[in-house]
Scaffold this active site. Structure first.
Site, short mmCIF file in Angstrom:
data_model
loop_
_atom_site.label_atom_id
_atom_site.label_comp_id
_atom_site.label_asym_id
_atom_site.label_seq_id
_atom_site.Cartn_x
_atom_site.Cartn_y
_atom_site.Cartn_z
N SER A 106 0.82 -1.14 0.18
CA SER A 106 -0.09 0.01 -0.06
C SER A 106 0.90 1.14 -0.08
CB SER A 106 -0.60 -0.04 1.17
OG SER A 106 -1.47 1.31 1.32
N TYR A 155 -1.51 -0.41 10.21
CA TYR A 155 -1.86 -1.13 8.81
C TYR A 155 -0.43 -0.63 7.94
CZ TYR A 155 -3.63 -1.16 4.04
OH TYR A 155 -3.91 -1.18 2.63
P1 NAP Z 1 -11.46 -5.60 0.64
O1 NAP Z 1 -12.60 -5.20 -0.59
O2 NAP Z 1 -11.91 -5.34 2.21
O3 NAP Z 1 -11.34 -7.24 0.29
C1 NAP Z 1 -10.49 -7.53 1.33
C2 NAP Z 1 -10.30 -9.28 0.71
O4 NAP Z 1 -9.45 -9.83 1.46
C3 NAP Z 1 -11.76 -10.01 1.10
O5 NAP Z 1 -11.81 -10.69 -0.15
C4 NAP Z 1 -11.41 -10.64 2.15
O6 NAP Z 1 -12.16 -12.00 2.32
C5 NAP Z 1 -10.06 -11.00 2.12
N1 NAP Z 1 -9.38 -11.16 3.55
C6 NAP Z 1 -9.36 -10.46 4.58
N2 NAP Z 1 -8.82 -11.02 5.64
C7 NAP Z 1 -8.53 -12.38 5.30
C8 NAP Z 1 -7.95 -13.39 5.92
N3 NAP Z 1 -7.60 -13.46 7.16
N4 NAP Z 1 -7.80 -14.56 5.27
C9 NAP Z 1 -8.28 -14.56 4.16
N5 NAP Z 1 -8.78 -13.61 3.19
C10 NAP Z 1 -9.08 -12.40 3.81
O7 NAP Z 1 -10.08 -5.09 0.62
P2 NAP Z 1 -9.28 -4.46 -0.94
O8 NAP Z 1 -9.36 -2.77 -0.90
O9 NAP Z 1 -9.74 -4.78 -2.14
O10 NAP Z 1 -7.81 -4.83 -0.33
C11 NAP Z 1 -7.13 -5.60 -1.01
C12 NAP Z 1 -5.68 -5.50 -0.67
O11 NAP Z 1 -5.40 -4.20 -1.38
C13 NAP Z 1 -5.17 -5.56 0.75
O12 NAP Z 1 -4.18 -6.16 1.01
C14 NAP Z 1 -5.20 -3.98 1.01
O13 NAP Z 1 -4.50 -3.75 2.16
C15 NAP Z 1 -4.54 -3.39 -0.19
N6 NAP Z 1 -4.71 -1.82 -0.38
C16 NAP Z 1 -6.08 -1.41 -0.50
C17 NAP Z 1 -6.21 -0.09 -0.79
C18 NAP Z 1 -7.36 0.61 -1.23
O14 NAP Z 1 -7.59 1.68 -1.14
N7 NAP Z 1 -8.86 -0.31 -1.24
C19 NAP Z 1 -5.17 0.78 -0.92
C20 NAP Z 1 -3.67 0.10 -0.56
C21 NAP Z 1 -3.83 -1.27 -0.58
P3 NAP Z 1 -13.75 -11.88 2.51
O15 NAP Z 1 -14.63 -11.71 1.06
O16 NAP Z 1 -13.94 -13.40 2.70
O17 NAP Z 1 -14.21 -11.00 3.80
#
Ligand code: NAP
Length: 262
Positions: free
Chosen positions: A157, A171
């Site tokens: 991130s 985080y």
């Molecule tokens: P999201 O929409 O909240 O989705 C998170 C996903 O991770 C979900 O599919 C969830 O599973 C899964 N997950 C969470 N905890 C888990 C665990 N303990 N074991 C297995 N699966 C787990 O988040 P997102 O924004 O797409 O984020 C994806 C990645 O991008 C993350 O690493 C996040 O830190 C990174 N990121 C996001 C942003 C942003 O602005 N969105 C920015 C920088 C980095 P369930 O569907 O079963 O709940």
């Protein structure tokens, strides 16, 4: 048919690109799963709680003629991770790419308000989970272990360099660990056919912001982004798939910002 013939048939039918995407049911992971399938990968989509979302991604891939499976596994649980990789081995074949995407934020707080449980959850999922999955992937991909090479893309991130004060310093620090893991592991396995890179998304429209307590977070902050907008999961997935592909064949240990200039 003899057992030997069975094995030969299975080997002939095994897809050449087998990609495991942790947290592939929603957000950035789901966009990566759909794009990987479009590009001919057999895809394993893991989820922790949301079986319906992961099943929906698998159905969409199958309806477009692709191959996908959904696997429930908490990446913070070693036994779940072992079972997840075993399921990929038996149902799709040896993994050729891993997207370490599963990640969480806890509700926005200052560090002086954190409790131990929060810290343990964030670091267990974001850091230990990514290490456990990377370990299992290396055991299958590395030429040292008889594998044919592969690619790991860690989803870090922009927070790792911004620090996320007053929201999620824990985080941000967990993503700092992912950056360092990317650099170290990339060097460790570079001569074993494995490339390890990370992307660092900025403000992307997904559910993660609601899980931190502010569903409108991207809208509130987007004017601070030089491009003056949030990003889409698809824009992040494009970078992930590029890093996995042969077009990025001389990249390893890279931290690629996908953040609109932020
Ligand atoms: P999201 O929409 O909240 O989705 C998170 C996903 O991770 C979900 O599919 C969830 O599973 C899964 N997950 C969470 N905890 C888990 C665990 N303990 N074991 C297995 N699966 C787990 O988040 P997102 O924004 O797409 O984020 C994806 C990645 O991008 C993350 O690493 C996040 O830190 C990174 N990121 C996001 C942003 C942003 O602005 N969105 C920015 C920088 C980095 P369930 O569907 O079963 O709940």
């Amino acid at each position: 048919m003899t057992e030997g013939n069975d094995r030969e048939t299975a080997a002939r039918n095994a897809p050449s690109k087998v990609t495991l995407i942790t947290g592939g049911g929603r957000g950035i992971g789901a966009a990566c799963a759909l794009l990987a399938a479009q590009r001919g990968h057999a895809v394993a989509v893991s989820y922790r709680d949301n079986k319906g979302a992961a099943g929906g991604v698998v159905r969409a891939i199958e309806q477009s003629g692709g191959r996908a499976i959904a696997i429930r596994a908490d990446v913070a649980s070693e036994s779940d991770v072992l079972e997840m990789f075993a399921a990929v081995d038996s149902e799709l074949g040896r993994v050729t790419a891993l997207v370490n995407n599963a990640g969480i934020v806890a509700p926005a707080r200052r560090v002086d308000q954190y409790d131990l449980d929060r810290l343990q959850r964030v670091f267990a999922t974001n850091v230990i989970g990514s290490f456990l999955c990377a370990r299992e992937a290396v055991r299958r991909m590395s030429t040292r272990h008889g594998g044919g090479g592969g690619a790991i893309v860690n989803v870090s991130s922009a927070a790792s360099r911004l620090g996320s004060p007053n929201e999620y310093v824990d985080y941000a620090a967990s993503k700092g660990a992912i950056d360092t893991m990317t650099i170290g592991l990339a060097k460790e396995v570079a001569a074993e056919g494995i490339r390890v890179n990370a992307i660092r998304p900025g403000l992307i429209y997904t559910d993660i912001h609601a899980s931190g307590g502010e569903s409108g977070r991207v809208e509130r902050l987007k004017d601070m982004v030089p491009m003056r907008r949030g990003g889409t999961p698809e824009e992040v997935a494009n970078a992930v798939l590029w890093l996995m592909s042969d077009e990025a064949s001389y990249l390893t240990g890279a931290l690629v910002d996908v953040s609109g200039g932020r």
